[in-house]
Design a protein around this motif. Structure first.
Motif, mmCIF file in Angstrom:
data_model
loop_
_atom_site.group_PDB
_atom_site.id
_atom_site.type_symbol
_atom_site.label_atom_id
_atom_site.label_comp_id
_atom_site.label_asym_id
_atom_site.label_seq_id
_atom_site.Cartn_x
_atom_site.Cartn_y
_atom_site.Cartn_z
ATOM 1 N N PRO A 1 25.735 -2.387 8.577
ATOM 2 C CA PRO A 1 24.786 -2.292 7.468
ATOM 3 C C PRO A 1 23.322 -2.224 7.903
ATOM 4 N N LEU A 2 22.578 -1.381 7.209
ATOM 5 C CA LEU A 2 21.126 -1.363 7.361
ATOM 6 C C LEU A 2 20.586 -2.505 6.514
ATOM 7 N N ARG A 3 19.445 -3.089 6.918
ATOM 8 C CA ARG A 3 18.996 -4.282 6.195
ATOM 9 C C ARG A 3 18.178 -3.985 4.962
ATOM 10 N N GLY A 4 17.616 -2.793 4.870
ATOM 11 C CA GLY A 4 16.797 -2.548 3.678
ATOM 12 C C GLY A 4 16.491 -1.085 3.525
ATOM 13 N N ARG A 5 15.867 -0.773 2.393
ATOM 14 C CA ARG A 5 15.512 0.603 2.096
ATOM 15 C C ARG A 5 13.993 0.721 2.171
ATOM 16 N N VAL A 6 13.518 1.818 2.703
ATOM 17 C CA VAL A 6 12.065 2.038 2.781
ATOM 18 C C VAL A 6 11.790 3.381 2.103
ATOM 19 N N THR A 7 11.324 3.348 0.880
ATOM 20 C CA THR A 7 11.118 4.616 0.166
ATOM 21 C C THR A 7 9.750 5.208 0.522
ATOM 22 N N GLY A 8 9.654 6.529 0.353
ATOM 23 C CA GLY A 8 8.391 7.220 0.638
ATOM 24 C C GLY A 8 7.255 6.667 -0.204
ATOM 25 N N VAL A 9 7.560 6.359 -1.476
ATOM 26 C CA VAL A 9 6.511 5.864 -2.382
ATOM 27 C C VAL A 9 5.986 4.503 -1.905
ATOM 28 N N GLU A 10 6.919 3.590 -1.641
ATOM 29 C CA GLU A 10 6.471 2.243 -1.223
ATOM 30 C C GLU A 10 5.776 2.305 0.136
ATOM 31 N N LEU A 11 6.346 3.109 1.052
ATOM 32 C CA LEU A 11 5.745 3.204 2.383
ATOM 33 C C LEU A 11 4.319 3.758 2.287
ATOM 34 N N THR A 12 4.126 4.766 1.441
ATOM 35 C CA THR A 12 2.791 5.354 1.285
ATOM 36 C C THR A 12 1.804 4.325 0.733
ATOM 37 N N ARG A 13 2.257 3.582 -0.288
ATOM 38 C CA ARG A 13 1.354 2.568 -0.882
ATOM 39 C C ARG A 13 0.969 1.516 0.154
ATOM 40 N N ARG A 14 1.974 1.059 0.917
ATOM 41 C CA ARG A 14 1.704 0.022 1.924
ATOM 42 C C ARG A 14 0.854 0.583 3.064
ATOM 43 N N LEU A 15 1.127 1.845 3.427
ATOM 44 C CA LEU A 15 0.341 2.484 4.488
ATOM 45 C C LEU A 15 -1.124 2.604 4.080
ATOM 46 N N ALA A 16 -1.333 2.894 2.800
ATOM 47 C CA ALA A 16 -2.708 2.983 2.302
ATOM 48 C C ALA A 16 -3.395 1.631 2.494
ATOM 49 N N GLY A 17 -2.655 0.550 2.282
ATOM 50 C CA GLY A 17 -3.198 -0.804 2.485
ATOM 51 C C GLY A 17 -3.544 -1.023 3.962
ATOM 52 N N LEU A 18 -2.625 -0.612 4.816
ATOM 53 C CA LEU A 18 -2.836 -0.750 6.259
ATOM 54 C C LEU A 18 -4.065 0.060 6.696
ATOM 55 N N ALA A 19 -4.164 1.287 6.155
ATOM 56 C CA ALA A 19 -5.279 2.168 6.512
ATOM 57 C C ALA A 19 -6.598 1.557 6.031
ATOM 58 N N ALA A 20 -6.595 1.006 4.813
ATOM 59 C CA ALA A 20 -7.810 0.416 4.260
ATOM 60 C C ALA A 20 -8.259 -0.766 5.129
#
Ligand code: UDP
Length: 267
Positions: A91-110
């Protein structure tokens, strides 16, 4: 929990093969930590947000399979991948969607002062998505937004445009496999450290396409919601659901062998 930034080296990876496509077993937090580490380590890194359609397409498109195999990170997007992995016994432990990853990446970038470029989607959509991300992260630096086209003849112009704005992170929304092939052809020439294909993410963030309700996503029926709202997606949904499921069941023995090989490599 928010991810910490500042790792100097990428973290160890646990990659699981699904129909020959190696998918990283990362949660959203870990994906973010990994991307921060990649940014800090220098170099050029491509990230792919893999879903079952990617896996089926990779089986018939060697150039796309090659891109996925050489990506620095392949995040598991799509409940189908999680179900397949569980069925295959790892089993994989979780799902990483493009939408959530983009939102979080924007936080990281900021947080890190990294400039973001949004390429793709219909005219005006990237700008609207950027405005939403800026509202969520007021210190976010947007290097640029442009719809453009994935056609190779537009590449020289797009490269000139993007290079002039010097982004650290490039999000490309041309749908797969075009977006991922586009990045593979152009990223080194652009010198952008992190580039990822994000599919329809700008449409969702800009509110042009509604996302399936959370409860439907949780029980794995996002594809049904998309089918009802956008019946033209039927051929793609056939790839994502019955064709993918059938290929996973049919190749179970080979998958087991691939996993053992991958585990040896991970050691
Ligand atoms: N797109 C584009 N130019 C093209 C083909 C697609 O800008 O020539 C955009 C399209 O507008 C959409 C995204 O690519 O925003 C693909 O979205 P889709 O939902 O098909 O991608 P998925 O998330 O399913 O991979």
């Amino acid at each position: 929990m928010s991810a910490k930034v500042g790792f100097s080296l990428p973290l160890p990876r646990r990659r699981l093969p699904i129909l020959g496509v190696a998918v990283d077993d990362v949660t959203e937090d870990e994906a973010l930590v990994q991307i921060a580490a990649l940014l800090a380590s220098g170099g050029i890194h491509q990230i792919c947000t893999v879903n079952p359609e990617f896996v089926v397409e990779a089986g018939r498109n060697p150039a796309f399979a090659h891109v996925l195999a050489h990506a620095s990170l392949c995040t598991p997007d799509g409940v189908g991948l999680l179900l397949a992995a569980r069925y295959l016994g790892y089993p994989l432990r979780g799902r990483v969607t493009g939408v959530e990853l983009t939102r979080r990446l924007a936080g990281l970038a900021a947080q890190g002062g990294h400039r973001l470029f949004l390429l793709g989607a219909a005219p005006g959509v990237a700008e609207d998505a950027a405005a939403v991300l800026r509202r969520e992260h007021p210190s976010l630096l947007i290097a640029g937004c442009y719809a453009g086209s994935p056609a190779p003849r537009h590449e020289p112009f797009l490269r000139q445009l993007i290079r002039a704005t010097q982004p650290a992170i490039l999000l490309v929304a041309y749908g797969h496999p075009q977006q991922d092939l586009w990045i593979a052809r152009n990223q080194a020439l652009l010198g952008v450290p992190i580039a990822l294909g994000v599919g329809g993410t700008f449409d969702y963030i800009a509110g042009r396409v509604p996302r399936a309700p959370r409860w439907l996503r949780r029980i794995g029926l996002e594809w049904l919601y998309r089918l009802v709202r956008q019946p033209r997606r039927l051929p793609r949904i056939i790839d994502a659901v019955p064709r993918f499921a059938w290929q996973v069941v049919r190749n179970r023995g080979t998958e087991e062998q691939d996993r053992r090989t991958e585990e040896q490599r991970n050691k």
